[in-house]
Design an enzyme around this catalytic site. Structure first.
Site, PDB file in Angstrom:
ATOM      1  N   ASN A 209      32.714  42.971  45.644  1.00 18.07           N
ATOM      2  CA  ASN A 209      31.933  43.037  44.405  1.00 18.07           C
ATOM      3  C   ASN A 209      30.888  41.923  44.409  1.00 18.07           C
ATOM      4  OD1 ASN A 209      33.107  40.564  43.112  1.00 18.07           O
ATOM      5  ND2 ASN A 209      34.965  41.756  43.436  1.00 18.07           N
ATOM      6  N   ASP A 278      40.629  45.890  42.154  1.00 19.44           N
ATOM      7  CA  ASP A 278      41.803  46.564  41.599  1.00 19.44           C
ATOM      8  C   ASP A 278      42.462  47.469  42.626  1.00 19.44           C
ATOM      9  OD1 ASP A 278      41.792  45.496  38.984  1.00 19.44           O
ATOM     10  OD2 ASP A 278      40.035  46.723  38.519  1.00 19.44           O
ATOM     11  N   LYS A 288      36.874  50.031  64.669  1.00 12.44           N
ATOM     12  CA  LYS A 288      35.711  50.410  63.856  1.00 12.44           C
ATOM     13  C   LYS A 288      35.665  51.933  63.670  1.00 12.44           C
ATOM     14  CE  LYS A 288      30.711  50.095  63.704  1.00 12.44           C
ATOM     15  NZ  LYS A 288      29.482  49.858  64.449  1.00 12.44           N
ATOM     16  N   PHE A 323      39.543  36.075  32.670  1.00  5.10           N
ATOM     17  CA  PHE A 323      38.166  36.472  32.406  1.00  5.10           C
ATOM     18  C   PHE A 323      38.135  37.982  32.242  1.00  5.10           C
ATOM     19  CE2 PHE A 323      34.808  33.226  33.118  1.00  5.10           C
ATOM     20  CZ  PHE A 323      35.633  32.121  33.280  1.00  5.10           C
ATOM     21  N   LYS A 337      42.904  43.222  27.200  1.00  5.69           N
ATOM     22  CA  LYS A 337      43.312  42.415  28.367  1.00  5.69           C
ATOM     23  C   LYS A 337      44.097  41.190  27.930  1.00  5.69           C
ATOM     24  CE  LYS A 337      39.805  44.077  31.500  1.00  5.69           C
ATOM     25  NZ  LYS A 337      38.505  43.978  32.108  1.00  5.69           N
ATOM     26  N   LYS A 341      47.929  41.152  29.289  1.00  7.54           N
ATOM     27  CA  LYS A 341      48.244  40.211  30.368  1.00  7.54           C
ATOM     28  C   LYS A 341      49.008  38.981  29.860  1.00  7.54           C
ATOM     29  CE  LYS A 341      44.490  42.004  33.186  1.00  7.54           C
ATOM     30  NZ  LYS A 341      43.957  41.968  34.524  1.00  7.54           N
TER      31      LYS A 341
HETATM   32  O1  PMT Z   1      31.345  34.476  40.514  1.00  5.34           O
HETATM   33  P1  PMT Z   1      30.057  34.531  39.686  1.00  5.34           P
HETATM   34  O2  PMT Z   1      28.915  35.160  40.434  1.00  5.34           O
HETATM   35  O3  PMT Z   1      29.727  33.194  39.075  1.00  5.34           O
HETATM   36  O4  PMT Z   1      30.332  35.532  38.463  1.00  5.34           O
HETATM   37  C1  PMT Z   1      31.261  35.200  37.474  1.00  5.34           C
HETATM   38  C2  PMT Z   1      32.170  36.385  37.096  1.00  5.34           C
HETATM   39  C3  PMT Z   1      31.345  37.484  36.456  1.00  5.34           C
HETATM   40  C4  PMT Z   1      32.876  36.921  38.340  1.00  5.34           C
HETATM   41  C5  PMT Z   1      33.227  35.796  36.098  1.00  5.34           C
HETATM   42  O5  PMT Z   1      32.575  35.308  34.980  1.00  5.34           O
HETATM   43  C6  PMT Z   1      34.231  36.871  35.684  1.00  5.34           C
HETATM   44  O6  PMT Z   1      34.026  37.619  34.751  1.00  5.34           O
HETATM   45  N1  PMT Z   1      35.391  36.944  36.404  1.00  5.34           N
HETATM   46  C7  PMT Z   1      36.405  37.982  36.246  1.00  5.34           C
HETATM   47  C8  PMT Z   1      35.986  39.246  36.928  1.00  5.34           C
HETATM   48  C9  PMT Z   1      37.043  40.336  36.820  1.00  5.34           C
HETATM   49  O7  PMT Z   1      37.682  40.639  37.778  1.00  5.34           O
HETATM   50  O8  PMT Z   1      37.218  40.782  35.620  1.00  5.34           O
HETATM   51  P2  PMT Z   1      38.262  41.981  35.248  1.00  5.34           P
HETATM   52  O9  PMT Z   1      37.911  42.322  33.845  1.00  5.34           O
HETATM   53  O10 PMT Z   1      38.198  43.060  36.286  1.00  5.34           O
HETATM   54  O11 PMT Z   1      39.677  41.295  35.360  1.00  5.34           O
HETATM   55  C10 PMT Z   1      40.311  40.673  34.235  1.00  5.34           C
HETATM   56  C11 PMT Z   1      41.096  39.452  34.673  1.00  5.34           C
HETATM   57  O12 PMT Z   1      42.211  39.847  35.481  1.00  5.34           O
HETATM   58  C12 PMT Z   1      40.306  38.454  35.482  1.00  5.34           C
HETATM   59  O13 PMT Z   1      40.697  37.143  35.100  1.00  5.34           O
HETATM   60  C13 PMT Z   1      40.740  38.738  36.922  1.00  5.34           C
HETATM   61  O14 PMT Z   1      40.697  37.547  37.730  1.00  5.34           O
HETATM   62  C14 PMT Z   1      42.166  39.209  36.730  1.00  5.34           C
HETATM   63  N2  PMT Z   1      42.616  40.180  37.732  1.00  5.34           N
HETATM   64  C15 PMT Z   1      41.989  41.385  37.870  1.00  5.34           C
HETATM   65  C16 PMT Z   1      42.466  42.303  38.773  1.00  5.34           C
HETATM   66  C17 PMT Z   1      43.589  41.983  39.574  1.00  5.34           C
HETATM   67  N3  PMT Z   1      44.062  42.820  40.466  1.00  5.34           N
HETATM   68  N4  PMT Z   1      44.186  40.778  39.416  1.00  5.34           N
HETATM   69  C18 PMT Z   1      43.723  39.880  38.515  1.00  5.34           C
HETATM   70  O15 PMT Z   1      44.278  38.785  38.386  1.00  5.34           O
END
Ligand code: PMT
Length: 399
Positions: A209, A278, A288, A323, A337, A341
Site C-alpha cells: 500500500n 488485511d 517468478k 489508526f 474500529k 478492537k
Molecule cells: O505512513 P504514512 O505515509 O505517513 O501514512 C500514514 C498512514 C495513513 C499509514 C497512517 O496515518 C494510518 O492511517 N495508519 C493505519 C493504516 C491502516 O492500516 O488503517 P486500517 O483502518 O486499515 O487499520 C486499522 C488499525 O488496525 C490500524 O491501526 C492498523 O495498524 C491495524 N491493523 C490493520 C489490519 C491488520 N491486519 N492488523 C492491524 O493491526
C-alpha cells in the site's frame, strides 16, 4: 527551562543574521549563558560586538583562535552546551553539515555536539525549494537534527514564499521543548508500528500500500524525545531511523504480528500506525510467475488482525492506540474500529484529503477516545500530530 542553561548559538551569513541578535538577547534575558559562534559570512551582516554586548560573552569566530575561557573552543562549545541552536542557517551551512564537512568553527562544533541541535533555516524562497537543499534538510532530519521551519511571507530579496527565519518566539518554544520540558514518557516502553506491509506473490512481486512510514516514524521520534524507550517495528521504508530508537525490521503482516506479540509483554503503550495488509496470498510461488494467458487469479486469505489480538490480550496499565485510514464514512468506521478492537484511542485520517494520510509530511486527524470524546486537529506536521497523540496517551494514562 532556559534559566541556567548553556546555549551555543551559531549564526551563519544571511540577512536574517540581524534577527539572531534578538534571539540571543531573549535567551540571555531568560537566564541562559549564551555563547555565539559566527561564521565569516555572518560577520558581513552583523558585527560580533552586537552579540558580545547582548550576551556578555566573547563571540567565537575562528577555529584556530586561542580562548581564555575554553581549552578547545570547537569541542567545549559543543560538549558544554545544553543545546546548540543555528539561526539563521544558510543553504551553505545545511549542505556542509549534511555531508559532514567541518571547515570552520561552527560546523566543527555542530559535528562534535552530543546535545540536541536545533536548526532554523532562512534563505531565498527558490533556494529553500531547491531539490539539493530539500534533500539536505531531509538527510539532516534523518540524522536526528531538529528543525524550526522557515516562515512564509516576503523575504528580503522581494520574493514571497517559504524562506524567512521563524519568529523568535517559535524558536524559543522549540528550544524549551528540546531542553526537556517534556520528559513525561520516561520509564515507559512504547511499541510503534510503521510503514506498509509487503505480502509476497512470488520472489519478485508483492502486494502493498502507499504508506511511507512517516507517521509512525514521527511517533517513534516524539516518544523517544519525551524519554520513552521506543521499539519501532517497521515494514520497509526509505526513512532514517530516529535516534535512540530500537528498530525491528519486518516485511509482511504475519512477521509484524509475530514481532508485536513477542514484544507486547515489555510495553506499556502500543501505537499501531502501520498500514497492515488485511489479506495475503494463500500460496507464494517459489519461482517468478511467468506471463501465461490473458488473466491471473491470486487466492488471498485473511491476515491476523494485530491490533485486535492486542485488544483481546489487553493488560491492566497498557494503553492501545490504533489508526484508521479512511476514504469515506470516517466517523462511523472509526467508532466501529475503536469498539471492535478494544483500544483506548483511535486516530482517524481521511487519506483522500490534501495534506493528510499517505506520504505527506503533514496529517489531518480526528481523535476518538474510548469514553466517547472526540477531538479534531487541524493540518499539522506529522511530528506535531505525533506529540498531540502522545499528549492524549498520557492524559488517558493519568485518568
Ligand atoms: O505512513 P504514512 O505515509 O505517513 O501514512 C500514514 C498512514 C495513513 C499509514 C497512517 O496515518 C494510518 O492511517 N495508519 C493505519 C493504516 C491502516 O492500516 O488503517 P486500517 O483502518 O486499515 O487499520 C486499522 C488499525 O488496525 C490500524 O491501526 C492498523 O495498524 C491495524 N491493523 C490493520 C489490519 C491488520 N491486519 N492488523 C492491524 O493491526
Amino acid at each position: 527551562m532556559i534559566d541556567g542553561k548553556f546555549i551555543t548559538l551559531g549564526v551563519t551569513g544571511g540577512i536574517a543574521a540581524y534577527k539572531a541578535a534578538d534571539l540571543a538577547s531573549k535567551l540571555a534575558g531568560r537566564g541562559a549563558t549564551v555563547h555565539v559562534v559566527m561564521t565569516r559570512s555572518a560577520g558581513e551582516f552583523v558585527r560580533p560586538l552586537t552579540f558580545e554586548a547582548l550576551t556578555g560573552n566573547p563571540v567565537h569566530t575562528d577555529l584556530f583562535a586561542s580562548s581564555y575561557q575554553f581549552r578547545m573552543p570547537h569541542i567545549d562549545l559543543a560538549t558544554r552546551a545544553d543545546i546548540l541552536v543555528v539561526a539563521p542557517a544558510t543553504a551553505n551551512f545545511l549542505g556542509k553539515l549534511a555531508h559532514g564537512i567541518a571547515d570552520d568553527l561552527l560546523t566543527t562544533a555542530v559535528l562534535a555536539a552530543t546535545c540536541p541541535v536545533l536548526i532554523c533555516p532562512a534563505m531565498n524562497v527558490n533556494m529553500y525549494a531547491n531539490r539539493a537543499v530539500r534533500e539536505n534538510v531531509e538527510r539532516l532530519k534523518g540524522y536526528g537534527y531538529n528543525f524550526v521551519e522557515p516562515g512564509e511571507g516576503r523575504v528580503a530579496c522581494g520574493h514571497y514564499g517559504k524562506g524567512r527565519l521563524a519568529e523568535t518566539g517559535d524558536i524559543i518554544s522549540a528550544v524549551e521543548d528540546l531542553l526537556g520540558a517534556r520528559r513525561d514518557m520516561k520509564g515507559l516502553t512504547v511499541i510503534v508500528t510503521a510503514g506498509g506491509t509487503r505480502e509476497p506473490i512470488d520472489p519478485v512481486r508483492y502486494i502493498s500500500n502507499r504508506s511511507s512510514g512517516k507517521m509512525g516514524y514521527a511517533l517513534a521520534r516524539a516518544a523517544s524525545s519525551r524519554g520513552a524507550r521506543v521499539i519501532l517495528i517497521s515494514a520497509p521504508t526509505s526513512l532514517e531511523i530516529p535516534p535512540g530508537v530500537e528498530i525491528v525490521p519486518v516485511e509482511s503482516a504475519v512477521e509484524m504480528h509475530g514481532e508485536v506479540m513477542r514484544r507486547y509483554p515489555e510495553a506499556q503503550v502500543v501505537i499501531k500506525a502501520a498500514a497492515v495488509a488485511d489479506y495475503r496470498c494463500e500460496r507464494v510461488a517459489g519461482r517468478k510467475i511467468k506471463k501465461e494467458g490473458e488473466g491471473l487469479t491470486l487466492e488471498l486469505v485473511r491476515n491476523p488482525d494485530i491490533l485486535a489480538d492486542l485488544g483481546r490480550q489487553k493488560r491492566e496499565g497498557v494503553t492501545l492506540v490504533g489508526f484508521a485510514a479512511e476514504t469515506h464514512e470516517l466517523e462511523e468506521n472509526a467508532r466501529q474500529k475503536l469498539a471492535r478492537k478494544n483500544i483506548d484511542l483511535l486516530v482517524a485520517n481521511d487519506v483522500t484529503m490534501p495534506g493528510a494520510g499517505f506520504g505527506a509530511d503533514t496529517n489531518i486527524v480526528k481523535l476518538f477516545y474510548a469514553g466517547g470524546r472526540t477531538e479534531s486537529l487541524p493540518v499539522m506536521e506529522k511530528l506535531a500530530v505525533a506529540h498531540r497523540i502522545l499528549d492524549a496517551v498520557m492524559e488517558i494514562r493519568q485518568d
